[in-house]
Design an enzyme around this catalytic site. Sequence first.
Site, short mmCIF file in Angstrom:
data_model
loop_
_atom_site.label_atom_id
_atom_site.label_comp_id
_atom_site.label_asym_id
_atom_site.label_seq_id
_atom_site.Cartn_x
_atom_site.Cartn_y
_atom_site.Cartn_z
N HIS A 17 0.84 -1.20 0.00
CA HIS A 17 0.00 0.00 0.00
C HIS A 17 0.87 1.26 0.00
O HIS A 17 0.62 2.20 -0.75
CB HIS A 17 -0.88 0.06 1.26
CG HIS A 17 -1.90 -1.02 1.39
ND1 HIS A 17 -2.06 -1.76 2.54
CD2 HIS A 17 -2.83 -1.49 0.52
CE1 HIS A 17 -3.05 -2.62 2.39
NE2 HIS A 17 -3.53 -2.50 1.16
N LYS A 41 -15.39 -7.94 4.91
CA LYS A 41 -14.21 -8.25 5.72
C LYS A 41 -14.43 -7.91 7.18
O LYS A 41 -14.98 -6.87 7.51
CB LYS A 41 -12.99 -7.45 5.22
CG LYS A 41 -12.45 -7.92 3.89
CD LYS A 41 -11.21 -7.11 3.50
CE LYS A 41 -10.70 -7.48 2.12
NZ LYS A 41 -9.68 -6.53 1.64
N ARG A 90 -2.16 -6.21 -8.08
CA ARG A 90 -1.01 -7.08 -7.82
C ARG A 90 -0.84 -8.15 -8.88
O ARG A 90 0.22 -8.39 -9.39
CB ARG A 90 -1.16 -7.76 -6.46
CG ARG A 90 -0.94 -6.84 -5.29
CD ARG A 90 -1.38 -7.46 -4.02
NE ARG A 90 -2.80 -7.76 -4.06
CZ ARG A 90 -3.53 -8.10 -3.03
NH1 ARG A 90 -2.98 -8.22 -1.84
NH2 ARG A 90 -4.82 -8.34 -3.15
N SER A 128 -2.85 -7.64 3.37
CA SER A 128 -3.07 -7.44 4.81
C SER A 128 -3.43 -8.76 5.46
O SER A 128 -3.00 -9.06 6.58
CB SER A 128 -4.19 -6.43 5.04
OG SER A 128 -3.86 -5.19 4.50
O1 PNS Z 1 -8.87 -2.97 0.51
P1 PNS Z 1 -10.20 -3.47 0.00
O2 PNS Z 1 -10.93 -4.23 1.09
O3 PNS Z 1 -10.09 -4.27 -1.26
O4 PNS Z 1 -11.06 -2.15 -0.32
C1 PNS Z 1 -12.40 -2.27 -0.76
C2 PNS Z 1 -13.14 -0.94 -0.57
C3 PNS Z 1 -13.12 -0.52 0.91
C4 PNS Z 1 -12.47 0.13 -1.42
C5 PNS Z 1 -14.62 -1.17 -1.06
O5 PNS Z 1 -15.21 -2.17 -0.28
C6 PNS Z 1 -15.46 0.11 -1.01
O6 PNS Z 1 -15.35 0.95 -1.87
N1 PNS Z 1 -16.30 0.23 0.06
C7 PNS Z 1 -17.16 1.38 0.23
C8 PNS Z 1 -18.58 1.07 -0.24
C9 PNS Z 1 -18.72 1.27 -1.75
O7 PNS Z 1 -18.53 2.35 -2.29
N2 PNS Z 1 -19.08 0.20 -2.47
C10 PNS Z 1 -19.34 0.28 -3.89
C11 PNS Z 1 -18.19 -0.21 -4.72
S1 PNS Z 1 -18.42 -1.92 -5.07
#
Ligand code: PNS
Length: 163
Positions: A17, A41, A90, A128
């Site tokens: 990150h 998660k 990745r 993570s």
């Molecule tokens: O590090 P991650 O868990 O892959 O990040 C995912 C994240 C937090 C960016 C995603 O879950 C997110 O955007 N959550 C906020 C809710 C949202 O906007 N959802 C619509 C997109 S599918």
Amino acid sequence: MRVAIYPGSFDPITNGHLDIITRGSKIFDRLIVGVLVNIDKKGLFTIEERVELIKKVTKHLPNVEVICFNGLLVDLAKEYNAKVILKGLRAVSDFEYEFQMALMNSQLDPNIETLFMMTSSEYSYLSSSSVKQVAKFGGKINGLVPDEIITEVYNKIRNLGGE
Ligand code: PNS
């Protein structure tokens, strides 16, 4: 002013990150690292703790801000007038998940572009979740997360009984 949001769970932030944040900070005038809730998660650190860890390891980057947000990513982007969502990629295995999110976000707000940056090869295996696994079973996480947060990761895992 070119503003980008770099969103994620960051539970905890890894060197992968930090690599994207460092490289992204050179491309955009302002880079907002957004700690968002991923409903799929279960968290180790609270959202506020994750923000503090990221702030600690990015304090040398003046155009990087760290915030948390409970809501849709596109709403956060709108709030900061960011036209770009920056994401790290990745491996091929990330593609389907990231592609789906990018399409969903562009459907929610067509004015916001998702840009992918390839991870540096040395971090291509890093996540993570794998850091948490290694730490839980007493393995070394040096080089996987920034040095300044190693103790905090071990302590958190120990205190929570390895959750
Ligand atoms: O590090 P991650 O868990 O892959 O990040 C995912 C994240 C937090 C960016 C995603 O879950 C997110 O955007 N959550 C906020 C809710 C949202 O906007 N959802 C619509 C997109 S599918």
